[in-house]
Design an enzyme around this catalytic site. Sequence first.
Site, PDB file in Angstrom:
ATOM      1  N   HIS A  22      85.241 -26.515  20.991  1.00  0.00           N
ATOM      2  CA  HIS A  22      85.989 -27.534  20.259  1.00  0.00           C
ATOM      3  C   HIS A  22      85.691 -28.972  20.698  1.00  0.00           C
ATOM      4  O   HIS A  22      85.531 -29.861  19.870  1.00  0.00           O
ATOM      5  CB  HIS A  22      87.490 -27.250  20.407  1.00  0.00           C
ATOM      6  CG  HIS A  22      88.321 -27.826  19.319  1.00  0.00           C
ATOM      7  ND1 HIS A  22      89.546 -27.297  18.954  1.00  0.00           N
ATOM      8  CD2 HIS A  22      88.138 -28.887  18.499  1.00  0.00           C
ATOM      9  CE1 HIS A  22      90.061 -28.006  17.967  1.00  0.00           C
ATOM     10  NE2 HIS A  22      89.233 -28.981  17.685  1.00  0.00           N
ATOM     11  N   TYR A  55      95.383 -25.432  16.652  1.00  0.00           N
ATOM     12  CA  TYR A  55      96.059 -25.923  15.454  1.00  0.00           C
ATOM     13  C   TYR A  55      97.464 -25.326  15.403  1.00  0.00           C
ATOM     14  O   TYR A  55      97.735 -24.305  14.759  1.00  0.00           O
ATOM     15  CB  TYR A  55      95.266 -25.565  14.200  1.00  0.00           C
ATOM     16  CG  TYR A  55      93.962 -26.309  14.053  1.00  0.00           C
ATOM     17  CD1 TYR A  55      93.641 -27.383  14.890  1.00  0.00           C
ATOM     18  CD2 TYR A  55      93.032 -25.949  13.083  1.00  0.00           C
ATOM     19  CE1 TYR A  55      92.441 -28.061  14.776  1.00  0.00           C
ATOM     20  CE2 TYR A  55      91.831 -26.628  12.950  1.00  0.00           C
ATOM     21  CZ  TYR A  55      91.541 -27.678  13.801  1.00  0.00           C
ATOM     22  OH  TYR A  55      90.351 -28.346  13.672  1.00  0.00           O
ATOM     23  N   SER A  69      87.882 -34.115   8.684  1.00  0.00           N
ATOM     24  CA  SER A  69      88.559 -35.314   8.153  1.00  0.00           C
ATOM     25  C   SER A  69      87.651 -36.088   7.200  1.00  0.00           C
ATOM     26  O   SER A  69      87.412 -37.283   7.382  1.00  0.00           O
ATOM     27  CB  SER A  69      89.033 -36.231   9.295  1.00  0.00           C
ATOM     28  OG  SER A  69      90.134 -35.669   9.959  1.00  0.00           O
TER      29      SER A  69
END
Length: 288
Positions: A127, A53, A207
């Site tokens: 991830h 990120y 999200s």
Amino acid sequence: MQQRTIGTATVSAIGLGGMPMSIEGRPDRERSIATIHASLDAGVTFIDTADAYHRDANEVGHNEELIAEALKGHAAGKDVLVATKGGHLRPGDGSWTQNGHPDYLKDAAKASAKRLGVESIGLYQFHRPDPEVPYAESIGALKELLDEGVIQQAGISNATVAQIDEANEVLDGRLVSVQNQFSPAFLSSRDELRHCAEIGVAFLPWSPFGGIKKAGDFGSDHSAFQEVADARGVSPHQVALAWHLAQAPVVVPIPGASRPESAKNSAEAADLELTEDELTTIESGLDA
């Protein structure tokens, strides 16, 4: 605030996703820290991040460092479970790549721990699967990290039902979380959500509003949520998070935020309980 469990940790039912504070279009550092502090003030005790990120190639771990700084400056910081991830990379040109090699993941986890300022990471997640590396080998690195005490708990992200089971087997039953995309606009992870509920593994939807670019138009894009929100006098985003929580007791959504107001608004959804009629209205809208 309603609470849920991730492995051995008890956390707030709504978490905070740190990604919007570190990628393109990010706010300045002062506002980002204020956003994290607003979330903590509202009772949030779970924050999600990743070494990927960041925006530029030379700032790997930008969000991890930001979160570490914010937690140090808040009285409740010591009570927060921070989950970070490794295996997904941003070269700095806006693209994403994968690296699931065990040696890389072990080094990445140790680097993340250093940036977070901890001896052992509370929750570390693989991830994204690397098509060039057998999945069991990547998860094997997490097993070693667990056994060595570099991480306290292990999870996976962007996984299928088969990968959930494979990871749990490699980890000797110690898989505690699955972080997949899930929202009213992206329902294809419902099988993984249900499977997590069956085996008692936390499901962390990323999200939950359909992505950063769509969050602002969520109510107009999903009229059923807006209808329930208007009747309740709350935001459609809060209704969306309450809908997530109603899916299963293992669900802990992690909405992103880049403003204190949006962080507070999301956190307040933890105590919004939808009725069966409201859930029926929403599900009918999803099927339309």
